[in-house]
Write an enzyme that holds these catalytic residues in place. Structure first.
Site, PDB file in Angstrom:
ATOM      1  N   ASN A  75       0.858  -1.189   0.000  1.00 35.71           N
ATOM      2  CA  ASN A  75       0.000   0.000   0.000  1.00 35.71           C
ATOM      3  C   ASN A  75       0.899   1.246   0.000  1.00 35.71           C
ATOM      4  O   ASN A  75       1.677   1.444   0.941  1.00 35.71           O
ATOM      5  CB  ASN A  75      -0.895  -0.033   1.252  1.00 35.71           C
ATOM      6  N   HIS A  95       0.956   6.302   1.645  1.00 33.50           N
ATOM      7  CA  HIS A  95       1.727   7.285   2.413  1.00 33.50           C
ATOM      8  C   HIS A  95       2.908   7.876   1.648  1.00 33.50           C
ATOM      9  O   HIS A  95       3.475   8.880   2.077  1.00 33.50           O
ATOM     10  CB  HIS A  95       2.114   6.718   3.769  1.00 33.50           C
ATOM     11  N   HIS A 144      -5.679   3.549  -1.676  1.00 26.94           N
ATOM     12  CA  HIS A 144      -7.012   3.812  -1.121  1.00 26.94           C
ATOM     13  C   HIS A 144      -7.470   5.186  -1.607  1.00 26.94           C
ATOM     14  O   HIS A 144      -6.935   6.211  -1.175  1.00 26.94           O
ATOM     15  CB  HIS A 144      -6.932   3.768   0.411  1.00 26.94           C
ATOM     16  N   ARG A 188      -9.711   7.688  -1.038  1.00 26.67           N
ATOM     17  CA  ARG A 188     -10.661   8.086  -0.003  1.00 26.67           C
ATOM     18  C   ARG A 188     -11.569   9.189  -0.534  1.00 26.67           C
ATOM     19  O   ARG A 188     -11.184   9.969  -1.397  1.00 26.67           O
ATOM     20  CB  ARG A 188      -9.919   8.584   1.240  1.00 26.67           C
ATOM     21  N   ARG A 223      -7.514  12.597   0.750  1.00 27.15           N
ATOM     22  CA  ARG A 223      -6.439  13.143   1.600  1.00 27.15           C
ATOM     23  C   ARG A 223      -5.050  12.744   1.095  1.00 27.15           C
ATOM     24  O   ARG A 223      -4.083  13.414   1.363  1.00 27.15           O
ATOM     25  CB  ARG A 223      -6.624  12.745   3.055  1.00 27.15           C
ATOM     26  N   GLU A 271      -8.472   0.114  -2.901  1.00 29.83           N
ATOM     27  CA  GLU A 271      -9.195   0.052  -1.636  1.00 29.83           C
ATOM     28  C   GLU A 271     -10.181   1.205  -1.638  1.00 29.83           C
ATOM     29  O   GLU A 271      -9.810   2.321  -2.029  1.00 29.83           O
ATOM     30  CB  GLU A 271      -8.156   0.260  -0.530  1.00 29.83           C
ATOM     31  N   THR A 307      -8.228   3.262   8.309  1.00 31.44           N
ATOM     32  CA  THR A 307      -9.425   2.423   8.414  1.00 31.44           C
ATOM     33  C   THR A 307      -9.474   1.802   9.803  1.00 31.44           C
ATOM     34  O   THR A 307      -8.526   1.152  10.225  1.00 31.44           O
ATOM     35  CB  THR A 307      -9.372   1.302   7.348  1.00 31.44           C
ATOM     36  N   GLU A 320     -10.371  -9.823   3.347  1.00 39.24           N
ATOM     37  CA  GLU A 320      -9.118  -9.384   3.952  1.00 39.24           C
ATOM     38  C   GLU A 320      -9.386  -9.271   5.441  1.00 39.24           C
ATOM     39  O   GLU A 320     -10.210  -8.453   5.883  1.00 39.24           O
ATOM     40  CB  GLU A 320      -8.655  -8.043   3.370  1.00 39.24           C
ATOM     41  N   HIS A 352      -3.366  -4.679   7.789  1.00 42.94           N
ATOM     42  CA  HIS A 352      -3.474  -3.573   8.754  1.00 42.94           C
ATOM     43  C   HIS A 352      -2.528  -3.776   9.930  1.00 42.94           C
ATOM     44  O   HIS A 352      -2.641  -4.739  10.666  1.00 42.94           O
ATOM     45  CB  HIS A 352      -4.899  -3.365   9.279  1.00 42.94           C
TER      46      HIS A 352
HETATM   47  N1  PXP Z   1      -5.637  -3.220   4.340  1.00 43.79           N
HETATM   48  C1  PXP Z   1      -6.619  -2.306   4.494  1.00 43.79           C
HETATM   49  C2  PXP Z   1      -7.998  -2.706   4.134  1.00 43.79           C
HETATM   50  C3  PXP Z   1      -6.332  -1.003   4.951  1.00 43.79           C
HETATM   51  O1  PXP Z   1      -7.325  -0.107   5.114  1.00 43.79           O
HETATM   52  C4  PXP Z   1      -4.996  -0.656   5.226  1.00 43.79           C
HETATM   53  C5  PXP Z   1      -4.667   0.745   5.645  1.00 43.79           C
HETATM   54  O2  PXP Z   1      -4.769   1.591   4.557  1.00 43.79           O
HETATM   55  C6  PXP Z   1      -4.016  -1.640   5.040  1.00 43.79           C
HETATM   56  C7  PXP Z   1      -4.356  -2.914   4.625  1.00 43.79           C
HETATM   57  C8  PXP Z   1      -2.578  -1.349   5.303  1.00 43.79           C
HETATM   58  O3  PXP Z   1      -2.403  -1.115   6.653  1.00 43.79           O
HETATM   59  P1  PXP Z   1      -0.991  -0.575   7.174  1.00 43.79           P
HETATM   60  O4  PXP Z   1      -0.756   0.730   6.504  1.00 43.79           O
HETATM   61  O5  PXP Z   1      -1.201  -0.477   8.648  1.00 43.79           O
HETATM   62  O6  PXP Z   1       0.027  -1.616   6.779  1.00 43.79           O
END
Ligand code: PXP
Length: 250
Positions: A7, A10, A50, A52, A56, A77, A108, A158, A197
């Site tokens: 992901n 960031h 994601h 959103r 953001r 996502e 999330t 997931e 997550h």
């Molecule tokens: N999976 C989902 C559904 C999420 O919402 C997130 C956060 O964006 C992640 C995975 C990744 O989580 P993390 O950034 O804590 O690794």
């Protein structure tokens, strides 16, 4: 073989911190596409972003660019909001992971209440699948949510590992037990089992025991490590931890 979806939200958080008001200026950085390519070169199996509702971090143009240029699958996502569902149907990511979304949350927070919203989630799952998109539902490891995910026709779940990541001691062991049971139940129902997550190289080990675990989605830890060792090395480090498969973890 256990797959890794990275992901990269960031990476874009960093870009938006400086350039949110001046999109597309020549010095705009870091590049979302260059970041995705670093992950790909390190061996990541897919890229997750994601989109959103409040935009953001990831912007519509990022999703379009990744869709056009990425050599590995794109996982979008998203919340179950009509505007975003339209974008998914137009952009055609390889996968969609439906998540609950609250504007005021930092990330999330809980899993999707599929059991409580079977009708609306089912309609979106059918719509996305009708466009050839493979759909995952981000859920807490609860029996009724796993059953509901299968009932609405999702191909994947997931499992939300955020609670596990934030707990320690006995409470963590109990949450791990719930994750293992949810994986076993989902597998029996024919679902692909993913998890995500709060996963780090340090807490990963015990999660590898989730029955049928096919894919992990990891963002924050990899991007945080990238600040010190670079994105390609951070992805490689996570892949190595996954391959080492330390079932005792820490
Ligand atoms: N999976 C989902 C559904 C999420 O919402 C997130 C956060 O964006 C992640 C995975 C990744 O989580 P993390 O950034 O804590 O690794």
């Amino acid at each position: 073989m256990l797959k890794l979806g990275v992901n990269i939200d960031h990476v874009v958080t960093l870009r938006q911190a400086r350039y949110a008001r001046t999109p597309g200026v020549v010095q705009e950085e870091p590049s979302v596409l260059a970041a995705a390519r670093e992950c790909e070169m390190a061996g990541a199996h897919s890229i997750t972003v994601h989109l959103r509702e409040d935009r953001r971090h990831i912007q519509d143009r990022d999703v379009a660019l990744l869709r056009k240029e990425l050599g590995i699958p794109l996982n979008l996502e998203m919340g179950n909001a009509p505007e975003i569902v339209e974008i998914a149907c137009r952009t055609l990511p390889d996968y969609v992971c439906l998540v609950p979304e609250k504007r005021e949350e930092v990330t999330t927070e809980g899993g999707l209440d599929v059991a409580g919203m079977q009708e609306s989630i089912g309609a979106t799952v059918r719509r996305l699948r009708g466009h050839g998109i493979k759909v995952s539902l981000f859920i807490d490891p609860e029996r009724e949510q796993v059953a509901a995910a299968a009932a609405v026709g999702a191909e994947m779940i997931e499992l939300h590992t955020g609670a596990y990541a934030n707990l320690d001691g006995e409470a963590r062991d109990e949450e791990l037990g719930r994750l293992l049971e949810a994986g076993a139940q989902g597998l029996e129902l024919g679902l692909q089992i993913n998890a995500g997550h709060g996963i780090t190289t340090g807490n990963l080990g015990p999660l590898l025991g989730i029955p049928g675990l096919a894919e992990l989605n990891i963002g924050h830890h990899i991007v945080s490590r990238a600040v010190f060792i670079g994105l390609r090395a951070a992805v490689a480090e996570m892949l190595a931890a996954m391959a080492a498969g330390n079932p005792d973890g820490n």
